[in-house]
Scaffold this motif. Structure first.
Motif, PDB file in Angstrom:
ATOM      1  N   GLY A 268     -19.389 -41.111 -58.828  1.00  0.00           N
ATOM      2  CA  GLY A 268     -18.051 -41.177 -58.267  1.00  0.00           C
ATOM      3  C   GLY A 268     -17.762 -40.024 -57.333  1.00  0.00           C
ATOM      4  O   GLY A 268     -18.575 -39.117 -57.143  1.00  0.00           O
ATOM      5  N   THR A 269     -16.584 -40.070 -56.746  1.00  0.00           N
ATOM      6  CA  THR A 269     -16.103 -39.002 -55.876  1.00  0.00           C
ATOM      7  C   THR A 269     -14.607 -38.838 -56.082  1.00  0.00           C
ATOM      8  O   THR A 269     -13.912 -39.791 -56.469  1.00  0.00           O
ATOM      9  CB  THR A 269     -16.397 -39.304 -54.393  1.00  0.00           C
ATOM     10  N   ASP A 270     -14.110 -37.627 -55.826  1.00  0.00           N
ATOM     11  CA  ASP A 270     -12.670 -37.382 -55.896  1.00  0.00           C
ATOM     12  C   ASP A 270     -12.000 -37.493 -54.537  1.00  0.00           C
ATOM     13  O   ASP A 270     -10.770 -37.364 -54.442  1.00  0.00           O
ATOM     14  CB  ASP A 270     -12.406 -35.983 -56.465  1.00  0.00           C
ATOM     15  N   ILE A 271     -12.783 -37.718 -53.487  1.00  0.00           N
ATOM     16  CA  ILE A 271     -12.229 -37.734 -52.133  1.00  0.00           C
ATOM     17  C   ILE A 271     -11.819 -39.146 -51.749  1.00  0.00           C
ATOM     18  O   ILE A 271     -12.661 -40.033 -51.586  1.00  0.00           O
ATOM     19  CB  ILE A 271     -13.232 -37.150 -51.119  1.00  0.00           C
ATOM     20  N   GLY A 272     -10.514 -39.339 -51.646  1.00  0.00           N
ATOM     21  CA  GLY A 272      -9.945 -40.630 -51.307  1.00  0.00           C
ATOM     22  C   GLY A 272      -8.513 -40.684 -51.793  1.00  0.00           C
ATOM     23  O   GLY A 272      -7.974 -39.705 -52.319  1.00  0.00           O
ATOM     24  N   TYR A 415       5.966 -37.397 -54.934  1.00  0.00           N
ATOM     25  CA  TYR A 415       4.990 -36.299 -54.947  1.00  0.00           C
ATOM     26  C   TYR A 415       3.942 -36.483 -53.861  1.00  0.00           C
ATOM     27  O   TYR A 415       3.536 -37.602 -53.542  1.00  0.00           O
ATOM     28  CB  TYR A 415       4.276 -36.244 -56.296  1.00  0.00           C
ATOM     29  N   PHE A 416       3.485 -35.361 -53.323  1.00  0.00           N
ATOM     30  CA  PHE A 416       2.241 -35.377 -52.550  1.00  0.00           C
ATOM     31  C   PHE A 416       1.125 -34.973 -53.501  1.00  0.00           C
ATOM     32  O   PHE A 416       1.347 -34.329 -54.539  1.00  0.00           O
ATOM     33  CB  PHE A 416       2.314 -34.437 -51.344  1.00  0.00           C
ATOM     34  N   HIS A 417      -0.101 -35.369 -53.173  1.00  0.00           N
ATOM     35  CA  HIS A 417      -1.270 -35.059 -53.999  1.00  0.00           C
ATOM     36  C   HIS A 417      -2.392 -34.562 -53.100  1.00  0.00           C
ATOM     37  O   HIS A 417      -2.478 -34.952 -51.930  1.00  0.00           O
ATOM     38  CB  HIS A 417      -1.756 -36.301 -54.756  1.00  0.00           C
ATOM     39  N   ALA A 418      -3.259 -33.738 -53.674  1.00  0.00           N
ATOM     40  CA  ALA A 418      -4.454 -33.284 -52.956  1.00  0.00           C
ATOM     41  C   ALA A 418      -5.605 -33.142 -53.936  1.00  0.00           C
ATOM     42  O   ALA A 418      -5.414 -32.741 -55.094  1.00  0.00           O
ATOM     43  CB  ALA A 418      -4.193 -31.963 -52.245  1.00  0.00           C
ATOM     44  N   TRP A 419      -6.809 -33.493 -53.473  1.00  0.00           N
ATOM     45  CA  TRP A 419      -8.029 -33.361 -54.274  1.00  0.00           C
ATOM     46  C   TRP A 419      -9.078 -32.647 -53.421  1.00  0.00           C
ATOM     47  O   TRP A 419      -9.106 -32.803 -52.194  1.00  0.00           O
ATOM     48  CB  TRP A 419      -8.588 -34.726 -54.668  1.00  0.00           C
ATOM     49  N   ILE A 420      -9.950 -31.902 -54.077  1.00  0.00           N
ATOM     50  CA  ILE A 420     -10.990 -31.172 -53.351  1.00  0.00           C
ATOM     51  C   ILE A 420     -12.335 -31.416 -54.020  1.00  0.00           C
ATOM     52  O   ILE A 420     -12.418 -31.616 -55.241  1.00  0.00           O
ATOM     53  CB  ILE A 420     -10.665 -29.662 -53.290  1.00  0.00           C
ATOM     54  N   GLU A 421     -13.396 -31.418 -53.219  1.00  0.00           N
ATOM     55  CA  GLU A 421     -14.746 -31.623 -53.750  1.00  0.00           C
ATOM     56  C   GLU A 421     -15.737 -30.972 -52.790  1.00  0.00           C
ATOM     57  O   GLU A 421     -15.536 -31.004 -51.568  1.00  0.00           O
ATOM     58  CB  GLU A 421     -15.042 -33.118 -53.893  1.00  0.00           C
ATOM     59  N   SER A 422     -16.787 -30.378 -53.340  1.00  0.00           N
ATOM     60  CA  SER A 422     -17.792 -29.728 -52.485  1.00  0.00           C
ATOM     61  C   SER A 422     -19.190 -30.042 -52.995  1.00  0.00           C
ATOM     62  O   SER A 422     -19.372 -30.650 -54.044  1.00  0.00           O
ATOM     63  CB  SER A 422     -17.575 -28.209 -52.463  1.00  0.00           C
TER      64      SER A 422
END
Length: 794
Positions: A268-272, A415-422
């Motif tokens: 999976g990924t958290d970006i989206g 709400y606004f939301h933000a996710w980060i992944e590297s």
């Protein structure tokens, strides 16, 4: 060094070493863009109403590998050419995904199901069902992937990392048939171990020493190896386009073989947008809606990683910040912002202080030390911004602080939301920093594609906290058995759906390890190793779905989910789960006891034969059954039973059951009796057939009542039965007879003059009465006449 310092260092070393086998590491090559083995791979969304025309146009620009609904994977040299096509809605580069990292079968009670025998099943163990995997590879030589008779469980392996024998319709990879796997000549291996472990949890036959069976030990396997190792082979990264190709391949193979399939995605990924609207999610939803497959995915391991923030944007500037650790070259950030905020501009501040303005549009940019691109779409009244960064080695030696200013023109209550992944290879991860106007939250962290509408998302709980390695040393992770894993991603989705759907054992799970990987200090043996993660929880559910498909191959996604939810367990850790589900536990802990027994007690006739039909598809001969029958059926589902008896072999005998049809719920008890009926013919003294009928064995009939025999020669003379004679037998006194077999009866009729006698008596009575009346009148007349004469004489 002081003693206290020694203790602290020792603790840090132990924790690091224990966690190493379980860490989820992110990719070390671009999170989007070209795969080193292929050209540029793009995910194209096309207009649903013009699919055929769009595919024809796309084939003229590039190479189409997979087409699933409105989502198409295309390999092409020029993105602009794709975007210019009339039927294309959007084009974006393929995104990268990462892995989502006892006898847990006892915990979920699948061993009970595997051993269960009944009238209609001999073990609920996944027979006749395919489980598909897209993962790091599978060690097909491991004994756990062979049946007891020595046949491989694996039908196909498609290895994307080896060239030379691509499947039909594709131009890359190596496809191994079952025969090649059986011979041991398939060139595919698993150097990471994640895929072998995941496949064994779902489908291991338990043939290796130690005997760790999977949830569905009789299931078949189709495996797609894709992606490539990262971080010195400590983790793995996948390409979105290759995932789509793999899913398409598995579904096509299952259709060719006419077998039901469940696909496990421990990635999976958290970006989206976390809203079910990504290309991968829509493609998976399409396959499920079309009834092609049931798909299960790991919910993700991001809950405790400080990789999600949420807050309200006031009109003006809101600044968010995050840390990128050393040994990182790629990272991404996704923002979901209510359109009510009317955000048209972002401002990026990298560690060197340079400010970069990012307008509200899709484009690519660059600074002195990094390149970046911006993708943007609007869904459910929200703008989803995806920013991808390629950075140089300038900040490798220390944590680097990044900032992003969001400029809202309006205030919104949403709400606004933000996710980060590297793709960091550090032992610490990218993480948000606390700030004004937002909070770091473990909610809304279910990863993509588990957040899809029709994909079963699986969270993880602790089913084991310690184990003994091959050297006899006990190792503990210090967790409480039964509690939710701290890393297990939480819901809901951003569009308000409850996820995960269910939780399953995810820590610590012991299952197969590749034999080619050297024995490590945490391995149980050369055959088995422990791992943690929702990656391990997901195949437990995929295995249970295989058990369901064994019983009902054509069952729908909605029915599967309903069974999983209604059979899920609650305990002191889950608490009472509301009817609408929980964003932590879903609908509870996985329970493989998906069915129950219906008991039938049958009193059979010694000469009867026939069939019992279950749910209009399963047919079993009555001759093979005893007097007590146990029928296994899925919980919360009715079982329809029809008794069909053979009545063609004798003209004068037929059999019937009471009842003939019945609908039973799991746990019901029902009694059925099968009886014979015999043909009875009744003749008059001249051998003319008066009546024929069917009569149950040992029943008594009244012939006179049946015949309504009072037919008259004339009104004055009636018939009555004077006796009965069975053909070729003696006279039977009376009007009743017990039927013990096919029977022909001749009736003896007597003339009955009762009506004549009654008529004569009635007429005589009437005549006498009339005569008496006449005499009375005559007497009265004479008397009256004599009286009148006397008066005249005076």
């Amino acid at each position: 060094m002081r003693g206290g310092d020694v203790k602290i260092v020792s603790i840090i070393v132990v924790i690091t070493v224990i966690l190493l086998p379980f860490l989820t590491i992110h990719p070390t090559y671009p999170l989007h863009g070209s795969n080193p083995q292929h050209g540029n791979r793009y995910i194209v969304n096309i207009a649903e109403e013009d699919v055929d025309l769009a595919l024809e146009e796309l084939a003229g620009v590039g190479s189409v590998t997979s087409a699933i609904g409105e989502v198409v994977v295309v390999e092409a040299d020029n993105r602009e050419e794709l975007e210019a096509l009339p039927y294309v809605k959007s084009v974006r580069e393929s995104r990268r995904f990462s892995v989502r990292l006892a006898r847990s079968t006892v915990e979920i009670q699948s061993e009970y199901m595997n051993r269960l025998t009944s009238f209609n099943v001999n073990g609920v163990d996944g027979k006749g069902v395919i489980i598909g995997f897209i993962d790091t590879g599978i060690d097909y030589r491991h004994p756990d992937f062979y049946f007891p008779n020595g046949t491989s469980k694996i039908l196909y392996i498609w290895d994307h990392t080896v060239d030379g024998n691509p499947p039909e319709g594709f131009d890359y990879g190596y496809e191994c048939s079952r025969e090649e796997i059986q011979r041991g000549t398939c060139p595919s291996t698993d150097t990471n171990g994640h895929g072998t472990h995941v496949a064994a949890i779902a489908a291991s036959s338990g043939q290796a020493p130690g005997g760790y069976k999977g949830v569905a030990p009789a299931a078949l396997i189709i495996f797609v190896k894709t992606g490539r190792p990262v971080c010195e082979d400590r983790s793995w990264a996948f390409d979105e386009a290759e995932i789509l190709d793999g899913v398409y391949y598995i579904v096509e193979k299952a259709e060719e073989m006419g077998l039901p399939v469940v696909i496990n995605l421990s990635l999976g990924t958290d970006i989206g947008g976390h809203d079910g609207n990504s290309a991968l999610e829509k493609a998976l939803d399409y396959l499920v809606e079309q009834g092609k497959a049931i798909i299960v995915a790991a919910a993700g391991n991001s809950a405790s990683d400080e990789r999600h923030i949420m807050g309200r944007l006031d009109a003006g500037e809101t600044e968010i910040s995050w840390v990128i650790p050393p040994r990182t070259t790629i990272f991404s950030i996704a923002l979901s912002i209510p359109i009510d905020n009317n955000v048209n501009e972002l401002k990026l501040i990298p560690p060197d202080g340079e400010e970069i303005t990012i307008p509200r549009k899709v484009y690519a940019g660059a600074s002195k030390k990094f390149n970046f691109s911006v993708d943007l779409y609007t869904f459910n009244a929200r703008d989803v911004w995806i920013l991808d960064f390629n950075i140089s080695n300038s900040w490798f030696w220390q944590d680097s602080l990044w900032k992003l200013k969001i400029y809202a023109n309006n205030t919104s209550n949403q709400y606004f939301h933000a996710w980060i992944e590297s793709n960091t290879c550090s032992f610490v991860f990218e993480r948000f920093q606390p700030g004004d106007g937002y909070v770091i939250s473990d909610d809304y962290t279910v990863s993509i594609p588990a957040s899809a509408r029709y994909v079963i998302a699986v969270g993880a709980y602790v089913s084991r906290s310690k184990w003994v390695n091959y050297a006899g040393e006990e190792i503990s992770i210090g967790k409480t058995v039964g509690e939710i894993e701290s890393f297990s991603s939480r819901g809901p989705t951003l569009d308000g759906r409850v996820k995960p759907d269910i939780t399953a054992p995810g820590s610590v799970i012991i299952a197969a390890k590749p034999l080619n990987i050297p024995l490590g200090p945490y391995d149980v043996s050369e055959y088995y190793t422990p791992r943690r993660g929702t990656s391990m929880a997901s195949p437990h559910v995929a295995g249970v779905v295989a058990l369901i498909l064994q019983l009902e191959p054509n069952i729908s996604y909605e029915e599967v989910v309903d069974i999983l939810r209604k059979t899920a367990r609650e305990d002191r850790f889950t608490g009472e789960i509301p009817e609408e589900g929980s964003p932590v536990w879903g609908w509870g802990k996985l329970n493989a006891k998906i069915g129950d027994v219906v008991r039938l007690y049958i009193k059979k006739h010694k000469n009867a034969s026939g069939l019992i039909i279950l749910n209009n598809n399963s047919i079993i001969s009555l001759d093979k059954l005893g007097n007590e029958i146990n029928i296994f059926t899925l919980k919360n589902r009715a079982t329809n039973i029809t008794i069909v008896l053979n009545n063609t072999f004798k003209e004068d005998v037929r059999y019937y059951s009471t009842p003939e049809k019945l609908t039973l719920q799991p746990g019901d008890i029902e009694y059925i009796e099968i009886k014979a009926q015999y043909r009875v013919r009744i003749y008059d003294p001249d051998n003319r057939l008066l009546k024929q009928l069917w009569v149950s064995e040992n029943a008594t009939i009244n012939v006179e009542q049946l015949l309504n025999i009072n037919d008259a020669k004339n009104f004055f003379v009636q018939h009555r039965i004077g006796g009965l004679v069975k053909f070729n037998e003696q006279l039977i006194k009376g009007k009743e007879i017990e039927i013990t077999g096919p029977t022909d009866i001749k009736v003896i009729l007597l003339d009955d003059y009762t009506n004549l006698f009654i008529t004569f008596i009635t007429l005589a009575s009437l005549m006498v009465t009339a005569y008496i009346i006449h005499l009375r009148r005559k007497y009265t007349f004479i008397r009256n006449t004599n009286g009148d004469n006397a008066e005249d004489g005076r």
